[in-house]
Design a protein around this motif. Structure first.
Motif, short mmCIF file in Angstrom:
data_model
loop_
_atom_site.label_atom_id
_atom_site.label_comp_id
_atom_site.label_asym_id
_atom_site.label_seq_id
_atom_site.Cartn_x
_atom_site.Cartn_y
_atom_site.Cartn_z
N PRO A 267 -10.53 -31.53 13.64
CA PRO A 267 -9.87 -31.43 12.33
C PRO A 267 -11.12 -30.62 11.44
CG PRO A 267 -9.71 -33.57 13.25
CD PRO A 267 -10.49 -33.03 14.45
N GLN A 268 -12.14 -30.71 11.78
CA GLN A 268 -13.39 -30.12 10.99
C GLN A 268 -13.18 -28.59 11.22
OE1 GLN A 268 -17.31 -31.40 11.42
NE2 GLN A 268 -18.19 -29.75 10.44
N ALA A 269 -13.29 -28.04 12.52
CA ALA A 269 -13.13 -27.04 12.99
C ALA A 269 -11.84 -26.08 12.38
CB ALA A 269 -13.21 -26.61 14.59
N LEU A 270 -10.62 -26.74 12.60
CA LEU A 270 -9.54 -26.04 11.75
C LEU A 270 -9.69 -25.74 10.36
CD1 LEU A 270 -6.78 -28.51 13.71
CD2 LEU A 270 -7.21 -26.00 14.00
N LYS A 271 -10.33 -26.94 9.70
CA LYS A 271 -10.54 -26.82 8.11
C LYS A 271 -11.54 -25.59 7.80
CE LYS A 271 -12.30 -29.42 4.06
NZ LYS A 271 -12.97 -30.57 3.75
N GLU A 272 -12.64 -25.45 8.77
CA GLU A 272 -13.40 -24.39 8.38
C GLU A 272 -12.68 -23.09 8.77
OE1 GLU A 272 -17.43 -25.11 10.19
OE2 GLU A 272 -17.47 -27.40 9.44
N LEU A 273 -11.98 -23.08 9.77
CA LEU A 273 -11.31 -21.88 9.94
C LEU A 273 -9.94 -21.37 8.95
CD1 LEU A 273 -11.27 -22.12 13.90
CD2 LEU A 273 -12.33 -20.39 12.76
N GLN A 274 -9.87 -22.14 8.22
CA GLN A 274 -9.07 -22.16 7.34
C GLN A 274 -7.59 -22.27 7.72
OE1 GLN A 274 -10.26 -18.17 5.36
NE2 GLN A 274 -10.84 -19.24 3.80
N VAL A 275 -7.38 -22.95 8.41
CA VAL A 275 -5.88 -23.41 9.06
C VAL A 275 -5.51 -24.45 8.09
CG1 VAL A 275 -4.60 -24.44 10.92
CG2 VAL A 275 -6.65 -22.96 11.54
N GLU A 276 -4.58 -24.48 7.44
CA GLU A 276 -4.06 -25.50 6.26
C GLU A 276 -3.74 -26.68 7.07
OE1 GLU A 276 -0.26 -25.91 3.13
OE2 GLU A 276 -0.79 -23.81 3.79
N LYS A 277 -4.12 -27.78 6.66
CA LYS A 277 -3.52 -29.08 6.87
C LYS A 277 -2.16 -29.37 6.31
CE LYS A 277 -5.23 -33.03 5.51
NZ LYS A 277 -6.05 -34.13 5.39
N VAL A 278 -1.29 -29.53 6.96
CA VAL A 278 -0.02 -29.69 6.44
C VAL A 278 0.10 -31.37 6.22
CG1 VAL A 278 2.69 -29.87 6.49
CG2 VAL A 278 1.47 -27.84 7.23
N PHE A 279 -0.17 -32.08 7.43
CA PHE A 279 -0.30 -33.55 7.40
C PHE A 279 -1.29 -33.74 8.33
CE2 PHE A 279 3.63 -33.32 9.82
CZ PHE A 279 3.12 -33.97 10.73
N HIS A 280 -1.93 -35.00 8.33
CA HIS A 280 -2.80 -35.72 9.39
C HIS A 280 -2.39 -37.24 9.26
CE1 HIS A 280 -7.09 -36.45 11.40
NE2 HIS A 280 -5.98 -36.69 12.35
N LYS A 281 -1.87 -37.57 10.19
CA LYS A 281 -1.38 -39.05 10.75
C LYS A 281 -0.10 -39.22 10.18
CE LYS A 281 -6.04 -40.93 10.29
NZ LYS A 281 -6.97 -41.96 9.64
N VAL A 282 0.73 -39.92 11.13
CA VAL A 282 2.03 -40.15 10.78
C VAL A 282 2.16 -41.83 11.10
CG1 VAL A 282 4.42 -39.69 11.38
CG2 VAL A 282 2.75 -38.06 11.45
N GLN A 283 3.25 -42.38 10.20
CA GLN A 283 3.42 -43.97 10.17
C GLN A 283 4.21 -44.13 11.63
OE1 GLN A 283 4.60 -45.07 6.51
NE2 GLN A 283 5.10 -47.10 7.18
N GLN A 284 3.70 -44.19 12.62
CA GLN A 284 4.19 -44.18 13.80
C GLN A 284 3.43 -44.55 14.88
OE1 GLN A 284 5.57 -39.97 14.74
NE2 GLN A 284 3.53 -39.63 15.53
N ARG A 285 4.15 -45.28 15.96
CA ARG A 285 3.03 -45.48 17.13
C ARG A 285 4.21 -45.31 18.45
NH1 ARG A 285 0.12 -51.16 17.87
NH2 ARG A 285 -1.02 -50.29 16.21
N PRO A 286 3.74 -44.80 19.26
CA PRO A 286 2.43 -44.15 19.51
C PRO A 286 2.40 -42.54 18.73
CG PRO A 286 3.73 -43.51 21.38
CD PRO A 286 4.51 -44.48 20.68
N GLY A 287 1.21 -42.18 18.56
CA GLY A 287 0.93 -40.59 17.97
C GLY A 287 0.54 -40.77 16.68
N LYS A 288 0.02 -42.02 15.94
CA LYS A 288 -0.31 -41.90 14.69
C LYS A 288 -1.12 -40.83 13.94
CE LYS A 288 -2.88 -45.29 12.79
NZ LYS A 288 -3.30 -46.77 12.38
N PRO A 289 -2.29 -40.33 15.11
CA PRO A 289 -3.27 -39.66 14.70
C PRO A 289 -2.72 -38.24 14.57
CG PRO A 289 -4.21 -40.84 16.11
CD PRO A 289 -2.73 -41.02 16.26
#
Length: 411
Positions: A267-289
């Motif tokens: 996540p930090q590398a993506l942010k520093e490379l200016q990859v825009e975060k559309v979302f991080h974490k979904v209200q689900q299991r499995p796969g919340k992160p």
């Protein structure tokens, strides 16, 4: 405690929100022209028209004799055989009403006849054909010219997935080359110093890489070839590798390294490379992160959790629908199944329950839960057919209730 849980949920997107955000970032990768015999599984990027009537002539559909129905109306039941006509031969005409032509399936119907009587309904002896039945209809056993499509009519449309049946149809109209949707260039990045190669012997505290090969196999089912890289737990190396991928691929699929661990640098590398975060974490299991984002140059990034079942679910629930939308494939109607026994799930999360599917004699689709040991338990995937999507609004799910299923094995 309930207030803390509610606050945490507010930081997550719902499954519906995640789906909408992902599909909103579908993109067209253009088109290319390829030989038709290489087009299986690709998506048409043009309409295909009939180059002539289909069928191109009045086509015989049964082996037998060809007669004029007028003979039946006048009471004739014995016919002199004038000739035998095979498929591909020029039509042979009769000169008298009591004559017939022995004719084979696929032949062009002569203009002087209009009805086919199959061999099973005649007796052929001494150059004559005698009827064994009186149940004869004018025009029987014929496929008339243009009955399927007329010359110039559209027979296939943009956005259709090319199947074996469509390959046959394309060949029949002489389309040796096709314009198809271009597939995205995709790379799979795995991360984690605890992962070793498949052929290596892991230490007691290491595991072999498998998620990347699972993703690659799912991509192959979709007709995509993917590159693969492994990133060590190092921020600078992570940034360098992702930067190279942003320059050389249309999309990046990451597995692992996106949670809250001290060595989860993605996540930090993506942010520093200016990859825009559309979302991080979904209200689900499995796969919340689950993390999803995009770069200004159009590259789309799916970053999945390291747990195999979570990655597997997210690929089917989110990635494949995104790919189909990007390729212009019409979305299919969702599939629903009947829960075969009671199930309870307490956390306020959408739950993707692994299920075994089967049909009963009435054609109803039933889903039997196969409980595992959380999102890290992927052994059950070999014995199940689908994920059943259980809504987060409730905790008790009763036998007989109907829910959406995401099928990954054919029933």
């Amino acid at each position: 405690m309930h207030c803390v849980s509610t606050q945490r949920n507010k930081q997550m997107v719902t499954v519906t929100e995640a789906e909408k955000l992902i599909l909103a970032n579908a993109r067209d990768f253009g088109a290319e022209i390829i030989p038709f015999e290489q087009a299986l599984g690709r998506v048409l990027a043009e309409n295909i028209k009939a180059d002539r009537d289909m069928p191109p002539f009045n086509r015989v559909t049964m082996d037998g004799i060809a007669i004029s129905y007028q003979a039946i109306e006048t009471g004739i039941s014995v016919f002199k055989i004038k000739a035998i006509q095979a498929a591909g031969d020029s039509p042979v005409e009769i000169n008298a009403i009591d004559e017939c032509i022995e004719i084979m399936t696929g032949s062009a119907l002569p203009a002087s006849v209009d009805t086919i009587i199959r061999y099973e309904d005649v007796e052929i002896k001494d150059g004559k054909a005698s009827l064994l039945t009186g149940d004869i209809k004018k025009g029987q056993s014929l496929h008339f010219q243009g009955a399927d499509k007329k010359q110039g009519e559209i027979i296939l449309t943009t956005g259709q997935m090319i199947t074996p049946a469509i390959i046959s149809l394309i060949a029949s109209v002489g389309e040796a080359e096709l314009r198809v949707k271009r597939l995205p260039r995709v790379v799979i990045l795995s991360s984690g110093d605890e992962l070793v190669e498949v052929a290596d012997v892991p230490s007691p505290y290491q595991i072999r890489r498998s998620n990347n090969y699972m993703i690659k196999a799912i991509l192959a089912e979709q007709g995509l070839e993917a590159g693969m890289l492994h990133i060590p737990d190092d921020l600078q190396v992570t940034k360098q590798q992702i930067q190279l991928c942003l320059q050389n691929y249309d999309m990046i699929l990451l597995t692992g390294g996106i949670s809250m661990g001290k060595f989860d640098y993605i996540p930090q590398a993506l942010k520093e490379l200016q990859v825009e975060k559309v979302f991080h974490k979904v209200q689900q299991r499995p796969g919340k992160p689950f993390w999803f984002g995009k770069h200004a140059n159009g590259v789309v990034v799916f970053a999945f959790p390291g747990n195999p079942a979570a990655t597997f679910m997210c690929m089917h629930r989110y990635f494949i629908p995104w790919l189909n939308a990007s390729l212009g494939v019409a979305s299919k109607q969702p599939v629903y199944a009947i829960l075969n026994r009671d199930f309870t799930f307490e956390p306020q999360l959408e739950y993707y329950l692994q299920v075994k599917l089967n049909f009963n004699k009435q054609g109803q689709l039933f889903a039997t839960p196969v409980e595992g040991n959380g999102s890290g338990d992927f052994a059950n995937l070999a014995d199940t057919d689908a994920f059943m999507e259980l809504p987060f609004e409730k905790n008790e799910f009763k036998k007989g209730e109907v829910y959406k299923v995401w099928i990954f094995n054919q029933v």
